[in-house]
Scaffold this active site. Structure first.
Site, PDB file in Angstrom:
ATOM      1  N   LYS A 129      15.423 -14.847 -33.325  1.00  0.00           N
ATOM      2  CA  LYS A 129      16.675 -15.307 -32.700  1.00  0.00           C
ATOM      3  C   LYS A 129      17.564 -14.264 -32.224  1.00  0.00           C
ATOM      4  CE  LYS A 129      19.901 -19.296 -33.292  1.00  0.00           C
ATOM      5  NZ  LYS A 129      21.137 -18.440 -32.975  1.00  0.00           N
ATOM      6  N   ARG A 150      26.292 -20.251 -20.659  1.00  0.00           N
ATOM      7  CA  ARG A 150      26.178 -21.560 -21.422  1.00  0.00           C
ATOM      8  C   ARG A 150      27.488 -22.372 -21.212  1.00  0.00           C
ATOM      9  NH1 ARG A 150      24.278 -22.685 -27.488  1.00  0.00           N
ATOM     10  NH2 ARG A 150      26.244 -23.883 -27.912  1.00  0.00           N
ATOM     11  N   CYS A 433      55.015 -33.246 -44.877  1.00  0.00           N
ATOM     12  CA  CYS A 433      56.154 -34.339 -44.725  1.00  0.00           C
ATOM     13  C   CYS A 433      56.402 -34.642 -46.105  1.00  0.00           C
ATOM     14  CB  CYS A 433      55.581 -35.516 -43.884  1.00  0.00           C
ATOM     15  SG  CYS A 433      53.966 -36.382 -44.832  1.00  0.00           S
TER      16      CYS A 433
HETATM   17  S1  IVH Z   1      15.720 -21.726 -27.761  1.00  0.00           S
HETATM   18  C1  IVH Z   1      16.904 -25.933 -26.472  1.00  0.00           C
HETATM   19  N1  IVH Z   1      15.310 -19.394 -28.586  1.00  0.00           N
HETATM   20  O1  IVH Z   1      20.611 -19.438 -30.180  1.00  0.00           O
HETATM   21  C2  IVH Z   1      17.303 -24.587 -27.405  1.00  0.00           C
HETATM   22  N2  IVH Z   1      17.284 -19.846 -28.593  1.00  0.00           N
HETATM   23  O2  IVH Z   1      21.870 -21.150 -31.568  1.00  0.00           O
HETATM   24  C3  IVH Z   1      17.150 -23.644 -26.558  1.00  0.00           C
HETATM   25  N3  IVH Z   1      19.054 -17.880 -29.122  1.00  0.00           N
HETATM   26  O3  IVH Z   1      21.920 -21.194 -27.551  1.00  0.00           O
HETATM   27  C4  IVH Z   1      17.477 -22.257 -27.154  1.00  0.00           C
HETATM   28  N4  IVH Z   1      17.186 -16.549 -29.367  1.00  0.00           N
HETATM   29  O4  IVH Z   1      21.568 -18.611 -27.126  1.00  0.00           O
HETATM   30  C5  IVH Z   1      16.041 -20.276 -28.257  1.00  0.00           C
HETATM   31  N5  IVH Z   1      14.225 -16.974 -29.103  1.00  0.00           N
HETATM   32  C6  IVH Z   1      15.368 -18.066 -28.955  1.00  0.00           C
HETATM   33  C7  IVH Z   1      16.588 -17.606 -29.114  1.00  0.00           C
HETATM   34  C8  IVH Z   1      17.633 -18.599 -28.656  1.00  0.00           C
HETATM   35  C9  IVH Z   1      18.532 -16.555 -29.577  1.00  0.00           C
HETATM   36  C10 IVH Z   1      20.312 -18.359 -28.868  1.00  0.00           C
HETATM   37  C11 IVH Z   1      20.467 -19.337 -27.672  1.00  0.00           C
HETATM   38  C12 IVH Z   1      21.082 -20.673 -28.182  1.00  0.00           C
HETATM   39  C13 IVH Z   1      21.323 -20.456 -29.515  1.00  0.00           C
HETATM   40  C14 IVH Z   1      21.605 -21.655 -30.575  1.00  0.00           C
END
Ligand code: IVH
Length: 752
Positions: A129, A150, A433
């Protein structure tokens, strides 16, 4: 140093001009940000114009300052801000998990939803992530036509010119579907971040707290030339609108994106079990420090795209994905003071004021302490937490921060407790209050009983009313609400006042909005126009805007769908009122029975006590029917129903609601895709075990086809879907002559 702002441009020495230019350029960008990005203007239009004029005058005299400089386009480019664009497919966020056990639960939950056996194959991708910001890239016939941030998931900012400067983003694709939206993360590497900060510091510019902020600040530059000079990178991990599928699986689709020329993360793996997912999590975590860019967890996604489609979405997150976060970062610091904040529903929330400390690259000086039990070292049932250690002012405390969540005080070091530190005495009066702050049985929170007379509650209710999921009025954010709330000439004390603001302003002889500090003709007119646009409001937004305890966005949608119109809902709540009062009385009877049973050493006869209290009220049939219809609505439980009916039955609150509604045209919930649906408008009840589709999926499918799903059978039920083990509900349906079908007939009805 002399106050340069007071020196005429003609009298500035070159080095003074450079310093003054820097100050003005920053002030203009700050004002632009406040106005365009945060919708919260900080200076008046007149002040803004004066700043820009002086900036231009300096650049006229010292063209070197302007030549090639980032602020050369301050005038036109900055003033426009980014255009907003609507995403063709919403950009969602991810559900978070922190524990290993949640990964197994995720797998279990998906199996249950899809009715898959525990040993049926179910594969997931696992990938890092990335800690950056998401970007959606739209390609039409292979050409990049739009890039958008976004934003709130529905509307983002058009940053196409900036995205074109990022080397990882192809401008043209060969062999791509005619419409292809590629989604991924923009980020900055550690090395590039350090070099950027060094350059910024050397030039006397702003430095960034962490790579994520640097990436966001760089992408959201109004001057694409600045973005071009910043080393941004992009990993593709998903997609939005598509004219043709990329593949049948998540891993196949990502491979296809790589073939098309996108960078995809090399640590992506296909996992065939929760154990394999956890292995990959550990492997990624172990390599984290050496990656050269920030990641904050691992994302798991169901690999089979047909299953992803069946799983679908909750309101803001997909059911088929999970973000497994790395443990949060921690730091120790001193608790300076405890402040009490009063929220919209009167909850008194303790906030820790801390000696500022850096946690994960962010300076933290406030953290939540949750509630009085948390400070005292026990949970809501009285069991010890932190080994029973309480928290006192002056203590050394551990601060915990995970991603975007509010920092919290996690632990306390008793060995460092100063002499004479006293246990914290939680206030029993509202600090705003002075009304008694009471804690109801079973509630972990102490609440101000002042209701609408409490200014803190009133102002928080107003902030809620103008928030994103509610009225969402451009130019009227939390900051403006506070200003208007305290304004003697043009006060906004309750939501209805928002809609009389323009008329009152027109009648105001002296203190007109446009003449105020921070306002001008343009911003005042814009605000009135934005307010006018919201005189027409969808029913779920209005219900949510009321800020009633327990009524969140999802419940507001459920209520709107159930009642269909504002008039129907208020009429039903009025009819249900005697029943709501009887159920409140039953709460009291239940508590009395519990206390008596405890004293007498016997088991409490709770349902008898409740039933007797309700029977004693001798409810009119109409009231009883309206109440059972409300509590039978799927998603609406008795707690929510009581909170809702209390709000409508309270004379002052009701008057304020009516005053608001009088200004509005309330529109019915958006029609679902119900053309040709055999169940549109029907009320269904599921009972017994479904074998081919889990309850949650069945409900989601039914609602998507325009049906209401109720929790219990009544005369209003049109159809009962009964699986094996259906008990009293099927019997009741038979008794009422309601049609009952089995799961196969249900599947045939909805088309498989
Ligand atoms: S999938 C429908 N994959 O994390 C969901 N997100 O906390 C689509 N992000 O808004 C997201 N790495 O900005 C996905 N490998 C990854 C990601 C990722 C970072 C971010 C993305 C999302 C946020 C959510």
């Amino acid at each position: 140093m002399a106050d340069l702002a007071a020196v005429g441009v003609a009298d500035l020495a070159p080095e003074q001009a450079a310093a003054e230019w820097q100050r003005l350029a920053e002030a203009v960008s700050r004002a632009n940000r406040a106005y365009h990005t945060e919708d919260a203007p900080e200076i008046s239009d007149a002040e803004y114009d004066a700043l820009k004029r002086r900036l231009a005058a300096i650049e006229d005299r010292f063209p070197d300052l302007a030549a090639g400089s980032p602020t050369q386009q301050v005038g036109a480019a900055l003033a426009e801000g980014f255009a907003k664009v609507r995403h063709a497919a919403r950009m969602l966020s991810l559900e978070n998990a922190f524990e290993d056990a949640e990964v197994t639960e995720f797998d279990d939950r998906i199996r249950r939803y899809l009715n898959l056996a525990a040993d049926a194959p179910l594969a997931f991708t696992a990938e890092p992530k990335i800690d950056g910001l998401s970007l959606s890239l739209r390609y039409e016939d292979g050409t990049l036509v739009q890039a958008a941030t976004r934003g709130d998931g529905e509307m983002g900012e058009n940053v196409t010119a900036n995205a074109r400067t990022i080397a990882d983003i192809p401008q043209r694709l060969t062999g791509a579907p005619a419409v292809l939206e590629v989604r991924g993360e923009v980020y900055m590497s550690h090395a590039d971040f350090a070099a950027l900060n060094e350059r910024q510091a050397a030039a006397g510019g702003k430095t960034f707290a962490n790579p994520r902020n640097a990436a966001a600040g760089s992408l959201r530059q109004l001057d694409a030339a600045i973005t071009a000079a910043r080393p941004l990178r992009f990993f593709a991990y998903g997609w939005g609108e598509l004219s043709a599928p990329l593949a049948g699986t998540q891993s196949g689709a990502i491979a296809r994106l790589a073939e098309l020329g996108f960078r995809t993360n090399p640590l992506t793996r296909l996992c065939r079990s929760p154990a394999e997912m956890l292995d990959q999590y550990r492997a990624i975590e172990a390599g984290r420090a050496g990656l050269g860019y920030d990641i904050d967890g691992v994302v798991y996604k169901v690999d089979d795209l047909a299953l992803q489609a069946r799983l679908g979405f909750r309101s803001t997150t997909p059911r088929w994905a999970l973000a497994h976060k790395f443990p949060a970062e921690l730091a120790w610091t001193r608790l300076e003071a405890i402040d009490i904040q009063v929220g919209r529903t009167g909850a008194l929330s303790p906030v820790a004021r801390l000696t500022p400390v850096t946690v994960g690259g962010v300076v933290v000086s406030n953290a939540t302490l949750h509630n009085e039990d948390y400070i005292a070292g026990r949970d809501s049932r009285g069991a010890p937490i932190r080994g029973g250690k309480d928290i006192r002012i002056g203590d050394q405390v551990q601060v915990y921060r995970a991603g975007d969540v509010i920092p919290k005080v996690a632990d306390v070091d008793l060995t460092a407790r100063p002499d004479g530190a006293e246990p914290y005495a939680f206030p029993d009066r509202c600090p705003e209050c002075g009304s008694p702050a009471v804690r109801e049985e079973g509630d972990s929170v102490r609440r101000c009983s002042g209701g609408l007379i409490c200014p803190a509650q009133a102002v928080e209710k107003l902030k809620h009313a103008v928030s994103r999921g509610a009225f969402d009025i451009e130019g009227l954010g939390a900051k403006q609400v506070e200003m208007f709330f305290a304004d003697p000439a043009l006060p906004i004390r309750e939501p209805a006042d928002i809609f009389t603001l323009e008329a009152r302003d027109a009648a105001e002889p002296l203190r007109k909005l446009k003449n105020r500090e921070g306002w001008g003709e343009k911003s005042a007119t814009n605000l009135f126009r934005a307010i006018d646009e919201r005189r027409q409001i969808p029913l779920p937004r209005l219900i949510f805007a009321l800020g009633i305890r327990h009524v969140g966005e999802v419940a507001a949608q459920d209520l709107a769908r159930h009642y269909g119109s504002w008039e129907a809902m208020t009429a039903a709540l009025d009819r249900a009122r005697p029943a709501a009062l009887a159920h409140r009385a039953a709460d009291a009877a239940e508590q009395a029975e519990r206390a008596a049973a405890l004293a007498e050493g016997r088991r409490a006869r709770v349902s008898e006590a409740r039933a007797a209290a309700v029977a004693a009220a001798d409810l009119p049939a109409e009231a009883a029917a309206a109440w059972s219809d409300l509590v039978a609505t799927d998603g609406i439980g008795p707690v929510l129903a009581l909170s809702l009916s209390d709000a409508f039955a309270n004379p002052e609150e009701r008057a304020a609601i009516d005053r608001l509604a009088a200004h509005l045209t309330v529109t019915a919930p958006a029609a679902r895709q119900t053309a040709g649906s055999p169940i549109a408008g029907k009320t269904l009840v599921f009972t017994g075990t479904l074998e081919k589709m889990a309850r949650a999926e069945a409900k989601a499918r039914a609602e998507a086809m325009g049906a209401k799903v109720a929790g219990s059978v009544s005369a209003k039920t049109d159809l009962v879907i009964a699986g094996p083990g259906a008990g009293s509900k099927a019997a009741k349906a038979a008794e009422l002559g309601v049609e009952v079908i089995d799961e196969d007939a249900w599947l045939a009805l909805i088309g498989g």
